[in-house]
Write an enzyme that holds these catalytic residues in place. Structure first.
Site, PDB file in Angstrom:
ATOM      1  N   HIS A  37       0.843  -1.205   0.000  1.00 56.63           N
ATOM      2  CA  HIS A  37       0.000   0.000   0.000  1.00 56.63           C
ATOM      3  C   HIS A  37       0.877   1.253   0.000  1.00 56.63           C
ATOM      4  O   HIS A  37       0.582   2.221  -0.701  1.00 56.63           O
ATOM      5  CB  HIS A  37      -0.880   0.050   1.258  1.00 56.63           C
ATOM      6  CG  HIS A  37      -1.901  -1.038   1.357  1.00 56.63           C
ATOM      7  ND1 HIS A  37      -1.789  -2.074   2.248  1.00 56.63           N
ATOM      8  CD2 HIS A  37      -3.052  -1.244   0.678  1.00 56.63           C
ATOM      9  CE1 HIS A  37      -2.842  -2.873   2.126  1.00 56.63           C
ATOM     10  NE2 HIS A  37      -3.616  -2.394   1.179  1.00 56.63           N
ATOM     11  N   GLN A  61     -18.339  -6.145  -0.580  1.00 55.95           N
ATOM     12  CA  GLN A  61     -17.488  -7.028  -1.390  1.00 55.95           C
ATOM     13  C   GLN A  61     -17.123  -8.328  -0.677  1.00 55.95           C
ATOM     14  O   GLN A  61     -16.292  -9.082  -1.162  1.00 55.95           O
ATOM     15  CB  GLN A  61     -16.244  -6.276  -1.877  1.00 55.95           C
ATOM     16  CG  GLN A  61     -15.256  -5.886  -0.796  1.00 55.95           C
ATOM     17  CD  GLN A  61     -14.171  -4.956  -1.343  1.00 55.95           C
ATOM     18  OE1 GLN A  61     -14.405  -3.774  -1.554  1.00 55.95           O
ATOM     19  NE2 GLN A  61     -12.985  -5.489  -1.572  1.00 55.95           N
ATOM     20  N   GLY A 145      -3.419  -1.521  -7.280  1.00 49.09           N
ATOM     21  CA  GLY A 145      -2.300  -2.451  -7.366  1.00 49.09           C
ATOM     22  C   GLY A 145      -2.532  -3.530  -8.421  1.00 49.09           C
ATOM     23  O   GLY A 145      -3.649  -4.020  -8.602  1.00 49.09           O
ATOM     24  N   LYS A 147      -1.481  -6.426  -8.098  1.00 53.82           N
ATOM     25  CA  LYS A 147      -1.688  -7.717  -7.426  1.00 53.82           C
ATOM     26  C   LYS A 147      -3.130  -8.180  -7.653  1.00 53.82           C
ATOM     27  O   LYS A 147      -3.368  -9.344  -7.951  1.00 53.82           O
ATOM     28  CB  LYS A 147      -1.396  -7.581  -5.933  1.00 53.82           C
ATOM     29  CG  LYS A 147      -1.778  -8.814  -5.168  1.00 53.82           C
ATOM     30  CD  LYS A 147      -1.129  -8.842  -3.816  1.00 53.82           C
ATOM     31  CE  LYS A 147      -1.538 -10.092  -3.081  1.00 53.82           C
ATOM     32  NZ  LYS A 147      -2.914  -9.991  -2.589  1.00 53.82           N
TER      33      LYS A 147
HETATM   34  O1  PAF Z   1      -8.267  -3.525  -3.091  1.00 58.33           O
HETATM   35  C1  PAF Z   1      -8.905  -3.181  -2.078  1.00 58.33           C
HETATM   36  O2  PAF Z   1      -8.367  -3.006  -0.981  1.00 58.33           O
HETATM   37  C2  PAF Z   1     -10.409  -2.978  -2.186  1.00 58.33           C
HETATM   38  O3  PAF Z   1     -10.980  -3.888  -3.066  1.00 58.33           O
HETATM   39  C3  PAF Z   1     -10.796  -1.533  -2.565  1.00 58.33           C
HETATM   40  C4  PAF Z   1     -10.316  -1.166  -3.961  1.00 58.33           C
HETATM   41  C5  PAF Z   1     -10.246  -0.565  -1.543  1.00 58.33           C
HETATM   42  C6  PAF Z   1     -12.324  -1.387  -2.578  1.00 58.33           C
HETATM   43  O4  PAF Z   1     -12.866  -1.652  -1.319  1.00 58.33           O
END
Ligand code: PAF
Length: 275
Positions: A37, A61, A145, A147
């Site tokens: 990050h 999600q 990213g 990844k």
């Molecule tokens: O990659 C992530 O951490 C998440 O999928 C994101 C893009 C922050 C959306 O919640």
């Protein structure tokens, strides 16, 4: 560095930057930040005058049997990382979905295979939260990213299709010294699991190093090296369309998702075309 929790205050801050002619860069995250990050925040800093990092564990999600409740959190550590890497704002809303929220964004083609096949609804949740975050943060550019290669492709497609006006910049995958792709979920791995988790990057490196042009043989080479408990997929896909390939006749990516213990890990590597 400012911490902003209200969406309205976030938009107001951003509109001030636009009015002052400053370019706003954005790194959306779910927190528990690691070096991967941090590299995205650095990259955003190279493309923008002010960087916003959002920290929000997005319930949309996560599937019902996934790790939403135990997703790791470390607010103090995250704020320190953002400060060290020069973020201007950390946006930490308590929720992003007000009463009455009723929209879902989906990018059906790109969301179907790979991680989408095993995580129904996951990419709708990602696309929906990212679209909403773009509306609130109003960035000029945002970093995602490599990844999460499928996620990156979906966000690029959505941003273009909906003319959201945000430049999407891919951030290279970052690995630990032993080769394990950095992930907030790596903390779940015990010592033996971590040793076996290294087979993911070992398999991908072997696939990249081989001269085999036929995907079936290349895939078998990778499969033979894996020491995982459950394989979700190991595929070689077109780097643009994510379509599975039979021959390595165009820029491609080997992509892999597997469980070691109960931890789901993903990894991927670029593969050059082979005549
Ligand atoms: O990659 C992530 O951490 C998440 O999928 C994101 C893009 C922050 C959306 O919640």
């Amino acid at each position: 560095m400012q911490v902003i929790t209200s969406p309205q205050a976030m938009t107001a801050w951003s509109l001030e930057q636009w009015a002052a002619g400053r370019r706003v860069g954005f790194v959306p995250t779910m927190g528990y930040l690691h070096q991967g990050h941090a590299s995205l925040v650095d990259l955003a800093g190279n493309h923008a005058d002010q960087v916003v990092v959002s920290i929000y564990v997005n319930p949309l999600q996560f599937g019902p049997d996934e790790d939403l409740d135990r997703y790791p959190r470390d607010t103090q550590g995250d704020l320190a990382t953002c400060e060290r890497h020069g973020a201007a704002v950390v946006f930490m809303p308590s929720t992003l979905y007000p009463p009455g929220f009723g929209t879902s964004v989906s990018v059906p083609g790109l969301s179907q295979g790979l991680c989408g096949a095993n995580r129904p609804g996951h990419f709708e949740g990602v696309a929906t939260v990212v679209a909403r975050l773009f509306g609130i943060v109003r960035p000029h550019m945002a970093v995602f990213g490599e990844k999460d290669f499928q996620q990156l492709a979906i966000i690029q497609r959505m941003t273009e299709d909906l003319a959201l006006g945000v430049e999407i910049v891919p951030g290279p995958l970052v690995r630990d010294a032993d080769g394990l792709a950095l992930s907030s979920r790596n903390r779940y791995l015990g010592p033996d699991q971590r040793r076996r988790a290294l087979s993911l990057s070992r398999a991908l490196r072997a696939m990249r190093a081989s001269k085999l042009p036929q995907v079936a043989a290349l895939r078998q080479l990778g499969l033979d090296l894996l020491e995982v408990d459950e394989l979700d997929y190991l595929e070689v896909v077109c780097a643009r369309s994510l379509e599975p390939l039979e021959h390595l006749d165009r820029p491609a990516r080997a992509v892999l998702a597997a469980r070691v213990g109960s931890t789901r890990l993903i990894d991927g590597m670029a593969l050059e075309p082979r005549p």
